[in-house]
Structures are given as C-alpha cells and as structure tokens.
Design a protein around this motif. Structure first.
Motif, PDB file in Angstrom:
ATOM      1  N   THR A  70       0.827  -1.200   0.000  1.00 56.92           N
ATOM      2  CA  THR A  70       0.000   0.000   0.000  1.00 56.92           C
ATOM      3  C   THR A  70       0.862   1.250   0.000  1.00 56.92           C
ATOM      4  O   THR A  70       0.584   2.211  -0.728  1.00 56.92           O
ATOM      5  CB  THR A  70      -0.931   0.001   1.235  1.00 56.92           C
ATOM      6  OG1 THR A  70      -1.698  -1.198   1.239  1.00 56.92           O
ATOM      7  CG2 THR A  70      -1.857   1.196   1.219  1.00 56.92           C
ATOM      8  N   LEU A  71       1.916   1.233   0.788  1.00 57.89           N
ATOM      9  CA  LEU A  71       2.816   2.381   0.842  1.00 57.89           C
ATOM     10  C   LEU A  71       3.505   2.589  -0.506  1.00 57.89           C
ATOM     11  O   LEU A  71       3.597   3.726  -0.996  1.00 57.89           O
ATOM     12  CB  LEU A  71       3.867   2.179   1.940  1.00 57.89           C
ATOM     13  CG  LEU A  71       4.880   3.305   2.091  1.00 57.89           C
ATOM     14  CD1 LEU A  71       4.197   4.581   2.560  1.00 57.89           C
ATOM     15  CD2 LEU A  71       5.977   2.904   3.049  1.00 57.89           C
ATOM     16  N   ALA A  72       3.962   1.516  -1.127  1.00 63.72           N
ATOM     17  CA  ALA A  72       4.626   1.622  -2.432  1.00 63.72           C
ATOM     18  C   ALA A  72       3.659   2.171  -3.484  1.00 63.72           C
ATOM     19  O   ALA A  72       4.032   3.019  -4.304  1.00 63.72           O
ATOM     20  CB  ALA A  72       5.162   0.266  -2.865  1.00 63.72           C
ATOM     21  N   LEU A  73       2.421   1.708  -3.456  1.00 62.90           N
ATOM     22  CA  LEU A  73       1.409   2.194  -4.389  1.00 62.90           C
ATOM     23  C   LEU A  73       1.120   3.678  -4.165  1.00 62.90           C
ATOM     24  O   LEU A  73       0.988   4.444  -5.124  1.00 62.90           O
ATOM     25  CB  LEU A  73       0.137   1.367  -4.225  1.00 62.90           C
ATOM     26  CG  LEU A  73      -0.871   1.381  -5.347  1.00 62.90           C
ATOM     27  CD1 LEU A  73      -0.236   0.932  -6.659  1.00 62.90           C
ATOM     28  CD2 LEU A  73      -2.034   0.477  -5.005  1.00 62.90           C
ATOM     29  N   SER A  74       1.051   4.077  -2.908  1.00 61.13           N
ATOM     30  CA  SER A  74       0.800   5.485  -2.582  1.00 61.13           C
ATOM     31  C   SER A  74       1.947   6.370  -3.041  1.00 61.13           C
ATOM     32  O   SER A  74       1.725   7.431  -3.635  1.00 61.13           O
ATOM     33  CB  SER A  74       0.598   5.647  -1.074  1.00 61.13           C
ATOM     34  OG  SER A  74      -0.488   4.890  -0.639  1.00 61.13           O
ATOM     35  N   VAL A  75       3.167   5.934  -2.764  1.00 61.14           N
ATOM     36  CA  VAL A  75       4.343   6.720  -3.173  1.00 61.14           C
ATOM     37  C   VAL A  75       4.409   6.806  -4.697  1.00 61.14           C
ATOM     38  O   VAL A  75       4.699   7.868  -5.270  1.00 61.14           O
ATOM     39  CB  VAL A  75       5.637   6.115  -2.588  1.00 61.14           C
ATOM     40  CG1 VAL A  75       6.876   6.730  -3.204  1.00 61.14           C
ATOM     41  CG2 VAL A  75       5.658   6.289  -1.078  1.00 61.14           C
ATOM     42  N   GLY A  76       4.106   5.705  -5.381  1.00 62.35           N
ATOM     43  CA  GLY A  76       4.081   5.714  -6.841  1.00 62.35           C
ATOM     44  C   GLY A  76       3.033   6.668  -7.389  1.00 62.35           C
ATOM     45  O   GLY A  76       3.269   7.377  -8.372  1.00 62.35           O
ATOM     46  N   SER A  77       1.877   6.700  -6.764  1.00 66.63           N
ATOM     47  CA  SER A  77       0.809   7.604  -7.203  1.00 66.63           C
ATOM     48  C   SER A  77       1.208   9.067  -7.026  1.00 66.63           C
ATOM     49  O   SER A  77       0.992   9.890  -7.920  1.00 66.63           O
ATOM     50  CB  SER A  77      -0.474   7.337  -6.409  1.00 66.63           C
ATOM     51  OG  SER A  77      -0.908   6.030  -6.596  1.00 66.63           O
ATOM     52  N   VAL A  78       1.783   9.371  -5.883  1.00 65.44           N
ATOM     53  CA  VAL A  78       2.228  10.747  -5.635  1.00 65.44           C
ATOM     54  C   VAL A  78       3.326  11.129  -6.622  1.00 65.44           C
ATOM     55  O   VAL A  78       3.333  12.241  -7.162  1.00 65.44           O
ATOM     56  CB  VAL A  78       2.704  10.909  -4.169  1.00 65.44           C
ATOM     57  CG1 VAL A  78       3.405  12.238  -3.965  1.00 65.44           C
ATOM     58  CG2 VAL A  78       1.526  10.779  -3.223  1.00 65.44           C
ATOM     59  N   ALA A  79       4.243  10.207  -6.897  1.00 63.71           N
ATOM     60  CA  ALA A  79       5.314  10.479  -7.860  1.00 63.71           C
ATOM     61  C   ALA A  79       4.742  10.701  -9.259  1.00 63.71           C
ATOM     62  O   ALA A  79       5.216  11.576  -9.998  1.00 63.71           O
ATOM     63  CB  ALA A  79       6.317   9.334  -7.870  1.00 63.71           C
ATOM     64  N   LEU A  80       3.718   9.951  -9.620  1.00 65.41           N
ATOM     65  CA  LEU A  80       3.084  10.122 -10.929  1.00 65.41           C
ATOM     66  C   LEU A  80       2.452  11.501 -11.050  1.00 65.41           C
ATOM     67  O   LEU A  80       2.594  12.174 -12.069  1.00 65.41           O
ATOM     68  CB  LEU A  80       2.038   9.020 -11.154  1.00 65.41           C
ATOM     69  CG  LEU A  80       1.348   8.998 -12.505  1.00 65.41           C
ATOM     70  CD1 LEU A  80       2.370   8.681 -13.606  1.00 65.41           C
ATOM     71  CD2 LEU A  80       0.244   7.971 -12.504  1.00 65.41           C
TER      72      LEU A  80
END
Length: 137
Positions: A70-80
């Motif tokens: 979940t954290l990796a997905l969240s960080v990826g979304s913010v980076a996108l």
C-alpha cells in the motif's frame, strides 16, 4: 473554588521525592533488586523480545506485506502526480477511476490494513479533486 498559593519549582518536587521514603529510588532499588542494575537496558531487552515475538507471527508478516504494498502504491501515485507526465494528462479519467477503486478498497479492508476509514475517504476525495482540478479545470 480553588486558588493558586504559589509556584513550585522542579527542585522542590525532586527534594520531596528524594526525601519521601516511599518514593525514593534507593528504597525502590532495595525492594526490587533488579531495578538498580540497568532499568533502561531491561526495558530495551523486553521491547526486543516483544518485537521478536510479533515478527515471528505469520499474521504480522501478512499485514506488513500489505502495508508495504500500500505504501509503495501510494508513493508511486504521488510520484506520478508530481511528475506531471503526459500519460496522466491523456488518461485522467482512468486515473480518477483508479483513485476511487483504491480508496474504496482501502475503506473495505480497513481492518486488515488498520487504516482509519475517514482518513482513507478524505485522501481519496482529495486525490479525485486534485486530479479533476489539474486536468479539467
């Protein structure tokens, strides 16, 4: 009512504690011999022991894997979003659907992830509004 009669300094408090037989550290050390050795070290060892017990639990491992994902997905979304990529501009509808689905999954599985439903809903709605404002506003 109550009234303030004066100010007590920390030195006065410590003096009372040291003078009171029941509160004295020396008296406590005599009563509990293990306390005088190294209470901080004892506490660290107890915390390590508890952490090791929790780490060996398979349920804890599953929760940790889910939280990491979940954290990796969240960080990826913010980076996108931060990258202002052209893919996001071209597929903003898909991004909004993905934000909604991820938020809804977070709300459904809040007991597994140990998230707060209201916090997930607020983050989801914020993500939706930011996406909408950026690409349709």
């Amino acid at each position: 009512g109550s009234s303030v009669r004066g100010v007590i300094s920390m030195q006065d408090v410590l003096r009372v504690i040291q003078g009171d037989e029941r509160l004295s550290f020396e008296k406590m050390a005599k009563k509990f011999p293990g306390l005088a050795d190294k209470p901080i070290e004892q506490m660290r060892e107890e915390l390590k022991s508890q952490a090791n017990q929790l780490a060996s639990d398979p349920e804890t491992a599953k929760k940790d894997i889910l939280r990491t994902g979940t954290l990796a997905l969240s960080v990826g979304s913010v980076a996108l979003f931060a990258s202002q990529s052209s893919w996001l501009a071209d597929n903003s509808e898909l991004a909004m659907v993905a934000i909604f689905v991820l938020g809804y999954v977070g709300i459904i599985f809040e007991e597994v992830f140990e998230f707060n439903k209201a916090a997930v809903a607020l983050l989801m709605s914020t993500g939706l509004w930011v996406t909408y404002a950026d690409y349709y506003g």
